[in-house]
Design a protein around this motif. Structure first.
Motif, mmCIF file in Angstrom:
data_model
loop_
_atom_site.group_PDB
_atom_site.id
_atom_site.type_symbol
_atom_site.label_atom_id
_atom_site.label_comp_id
_atom_site.label_asym_id
_atom_site.label_seq_id
_atom_site.Cartn_x
_atom_site.Cartn_y
_atom_site.Cartn_z
ATOM 1 N N SER A 396 0.805 -1.224 0.000
ATOM 2 C CA SER A 396 0.000 0.000 0.000
ATOM 3 C C SER A 396 0.834 1.268 0.000
ATOM 4 O O SER A 396 0.302 2.343 -0.206
ATOM 5 N N SER A 397 2.117 1.179 0.279
ATOM 6 C CA SER A 397 3.043 2.317 0.352
ATOM 7 C C SER A 397 2.787 3.214 1.557
ATOM 8 O O SER A 397 3.316 4.311 1.629
ATOM 9 N N THR A 398 1.956 2.776 2.507
ATOM 10 C CA THR A 398 1.711 3.579 3.701
ATOM 11 C C THR A 398 1.393 2.668 4.879
ATOM 12 O O THR A 398 0.957 1.521 4.688
ATOM 13 N N LYS A 399 1.626 3.176 6.088
ATOM 14 C CA LYS A 399 1.214 2.484 7.307
ATOM 15 C C LYS A 399 0.094 3.244 8.005
ATOM 16 O O LYS A 399 -0.291 2.913 9.124
ATOM 17 N N GLU A 400 -0.432 4.280 7.350
ATOM 18 C CA GLU A 400 -1.571 5.001 7.906
ATOM 19 C C GLU A 400 -2.809 4.094 7.886
ATOM 20 O O GLU A 400 -2.961 3.251 6.999
ATOM 21 N N ASN A 401 -3.685 4.277 8.861
ATOM 22 C CA ASN A 401 -4.950 3.551 8.841
ATOM 23 C C ASN A 401 -5.754 3.944 7.605
ATOM 24 O O ASN A 401 -5.840 5.131 7.265
ATOM 25 N N LEU A 402 -6.344 2.966 6.945
ATOM 26 C CA LEU A 402 -7.184 3.217 5.770
ATOM 27 C C LEU A 402 -8.632 2.938 6.168
ATOM 28 O O LEU A 402 -8.984 1.814 6.525
ATOM 29 N N TYR A 403 -9.468 3.988 6.118
ATOM 30 C CA TYR A 403 -10.819 3.916 6.667
ATOM 31 C C TYR A 403 -11.900 3.601 5.655
ATOM 32 O O TYR A 403 -12.960 3.087 6.020
ATOM 33 N N ALA A 404 -11.685 3.914 4.381
ATOM 34 C CA ALA A 404 -12.762 3.746 3.405
ATOM 35 C C ALA A 404 -12.200 3.438 2.033
ATOM 36 O O ALA A 404 -11.046 3.758 1.714
ATOM 37 N N LEU A 405 -13.057 2.840 1.203
ATOM 38 C CA LEU A 405 -12.650 2.339 -0.101
ATOM 39 C C LEU A 405 -13.756 2.626 -1.105
ATOM 40 O O LEU A 405 -14.946 2.554 -0.777
ATOM 41 N N SER A 406 -13.373 2.988 -2.332
ATOM 42 C CA SER A 406 -14.362 3.218 -3.381
ATOM 43 C C SER A 406 -13.772 2.830 -4.723
ATOM 44 O O SER A 406 -12.713 3.330 -5.108
ATOM 45 N N PHE A 407 -14.429 1.913 -5.430
ATOM 46 C CA PHE A 407 -14.009 1.509 -6.770
ATOM 47 C C PHE A 407 -15.065 1.916 -7.773
ATOM 48 O O PHE A 407 -16.269 1.789 -7.526
ATOM 49 N N ASN A 408 -14.595 2.380 -8.926
ATOM 50 C CA ASN A 408 -15.465 2.672 -10.051
ATOM 51 C C ASN A 408 -14.839 2.023 -11.272
ATOM 52 O O ASN A 408 -13.861 2.534 -11.823
#
Length: 426
Positions: A396-408
Motif C-alpha cells: 500500500s506504500s503507507t502504514k496510515e490507517n485506511l478507513y474507506a474504499l471506493s471503486f469505479n
C-alpha cells in the motif's frame, strides 16, 4: 534535555540510514517502543496505538467513534518518551520496519547498499499499484470517499473537511459544508442528489455536490440528553433511504439509531432496530433487501424494503465495520482483528474466511463477483480474485490507517489517516 533523532544515534554509536516516517512508526510496535527517537507530534492515527495497549496519554479522553478509533485531548496530542538507548536498541532489532540503524563502520559497504536496495523495493512496487498522496492536513484523517464515475468524486474527513475532484483526482477543490464535525459518510443516489453525514447531522445536495445544506440534525434533547453519531447512509430507491449510527451518554454507547426517509431526504423519522448495539454500516442490494452491521458481531437484515429488520447469526462477537453485497445472495463483511465473513445465501449462513492478517479491516468492496478489495488499519490492503474465498495482501506504500474504499470500474480509491489518499488503476 530532549534530543533529536540524529543526536540519539550519534550518542549510542548508530547510523541513521533513513529517517523513520510516521507511516513506519505505525507498524505493530510493542509497549514502550519506537516513540523515543523522534520529536514530531503523533498523528491521530498513532494514538490508536495507545488505545490498543489499553493505556491513555496524559490529558486524553476516549472518543466514542468506533469507526476511526481515535483519541483526543484539549491541549493537542500528548506523548510519553522512553529512554533513547532502549528505543534505539529496539529499532535496531526491528527488521520489518522501513528504516534501520547499524553500528558505525561495522557493516561492509556492499551490505549497506544491499540493505538500502531491499527497503527501497516496496516503494517501487507500490508505484505499480496503489499510489499515495496527501490532500488534507496531517492533523486531519479522511474517513470516507465516494466516486460517481471515473472523474467525479468526493472525500470527507475530520473538522468538516470536504473536497471534490472533477478530473479523476488529479486536482482537488475543498468545499465548505457548514460544520466542524467529522464527516463520516458521503453517498450519491444519482448524479445530482447526494447525502453527507457529519456528527449528528444529515446534509443534502441537489446540484451534483456544488452546494450542501443541512436537512436534519438530531439534538440531545430528542434523546434524553444523549449524543447521536451518524455513520452510514444508503438509499434503496429514489425516495427511500436509511441512516445508521449510535446514541451515547458519557462516552458509553447506550443505543443504536436507525432513521428512515420516504420522500427523498426531505424528512427523517426514527425507526426501532432489533439491536441496541452500535450500528456502523448499511447496504442495500435492491429496493427490498438490505443489511446492517455493527458492534458485537451484529448483522441485521430486511427483505421487505426496510419495513422490518431481523437479526442474522454472524458467528462472531467481533465488531463488524463494513459490508458489501453484489446481489441478493453474495455478500461480504469485515471487522476487528482481520475478521472476514462471506455468504452465498443472502446472510442465512455466514462463513468466516482466513484473512492472513490481524489488522482490523474497515471497508470492503467487490467490483465483480470474483474481484474484491478490503482495507484497514496500518495501511492494510487485501485483494481477492475468487469471490472472497482467499485473500492476498497488497503493498500500500503507507502504514496510515485506511478507513474507506471506493471503486469505479477499473479505478479504486482508499482514504485514511493524516490526510492520505491512495489511487489504484487496474
Amino acid at each position: 534535555m530532549v534530543r533529536k533523532f540524529g543526536e540519539y544515534c550519534q550518542l549510542f554509536g548508530v547510523r541513521r540510514l533513513e529517517h523513520p516516517s510516521r507511516a513506519a512508526r505505525l507498524g505493530t510496535p510493542p509497549v514502550g517502543a519506537l516513540v523515543g527517537c523522534d520529536l514530531t507530534q503523533p498523528s491521530r492515527a498513532e494514538m490508536v496505538l495507545w488505545q490498543k495497549r489499553g493505556a491513555r496519554p496524559p490529558g486524553a479522553k476516549a472518543v466514542t467513534d468506533h469507526r476511526t478509533a481515535k483519541m483526543a485531548s484539549k491541549d493537542g496530542l500528548s506523548r510519553q518518551w522512553v529512554p533513547a538507548e532502549r528505543a534505539c536498541k529496539h529499532l535496531d532489532e526491528r527488521m520489518k520496519l522501513r528504516y534501520r540503524l547499524a553500528p558505525i563502520d561495522s557493516l561492509p559497504r556492499c551490505f549497506l547498499t544491499l540493505l538500502v536496495l531491499t527497503f527501497a523495493t516496496p516503494a517501487t512496487v507500490a508505484q505499480l499499484g496503489w499510489v499515495s498522496s496527501r490532500i488534507a492536513s496531517e492533523t486531519q484523517d479522511l474517513n470516507t470517499v465516494f466516486f460517481l464515475d471515473s472523474k467525479r468524486g468526493w472525500v470527507g474527513g475530520d473538522d468538516g473537511f470536504l473536497s471534490r475532484t472533477e478530473d479523476g483526482g488529479h486536482t482537488w477543490i475543498q468545499q465548505a459544508v457548514g460544520t466542524t464535525d467529522a464527516i463520516n459518510d458521503i453517498y450519491f443516489r444519482d448524479k445530482e442528489d447526494g447525502f453527507l453525514l457529519a456528527g449528528n447531522a444529515i446534509f443534502v445536495t441537489h446540484d451534483n455536490g456544488t452546494t450542501w445544506s443541512q436537512a436534519r440534525r438530531f439534538l440531545p434533547s430528542e434523546f434524553d440528553g444523549a449524543s447521536v453519531e451518524l455513520y452510514s447512509v444508503r438509499f434503496s430507491s429514489k425516495k427511500k433511504g436509511w441512516v445508521v449510527g449510535s446514541v451515547s451518554k458519557r462516552d458509553r454507547v447506550v443505543d443504536s439509531i436507525l432513521v428512515l426517509t420516504k420522500n427523498g431526504g426531505e424528512t427523517w423519522t426514527r425507526q426501532r432496530a432489533p439491536s441496541r448495539s452500535e450500528l456502523i454500516h448499511i447496504d442495500f442490494d435492491n429496493d427490498r433487501r438490505g443489511w446492517i452491521v455493527g458492534t458485537a458481531g451484529t448483522i441485521l437484515n430486511t427483505i421487505d424494503g426496510g419495513e422490518t429488520w431481523t437479526k442474522q447469526n454472524s458467528g462472531t462477537t467481533s465488531t463488524l465495520y463494513h459490508l458489501d453485497f453484489r446481489n441478493d445472495k453474495k455478500g461480504w463483511a469485515v471487522g476487528e482483528r482481520g475478521t472476514i465473513l462471506r455468504t452465498t445465501d443472502g446472510g442465512m449462513n455466514w462463513t468466516p474466511v482466513t484473512a492472513g492478517v490481524r489488522a482490523t479491516l474497515l471497508s470492503v468492496q467487490f467490483v465483480t463477483d470474483d474481484a474484491g478489495w478490503a482495507v484497514g488499519r496500518g495501511g492494510t490492503i487485501l485483494r481477492s480474485n475468487d469471490g472472497g474465498q482467499t485473500w492476498i495482501q497488497q503493498e500500500s506504500s503507507t502504514k496510515e490507517n485506511l478507513y474507506a474504499l471506493s471503486f469505479n470500474k477499473k479505478i479504486g480509491w482508499a482514504v485514511g489517516g493524516s490526510g492520505m489518499i491512495l489511487r489504484y488503476e487496474r
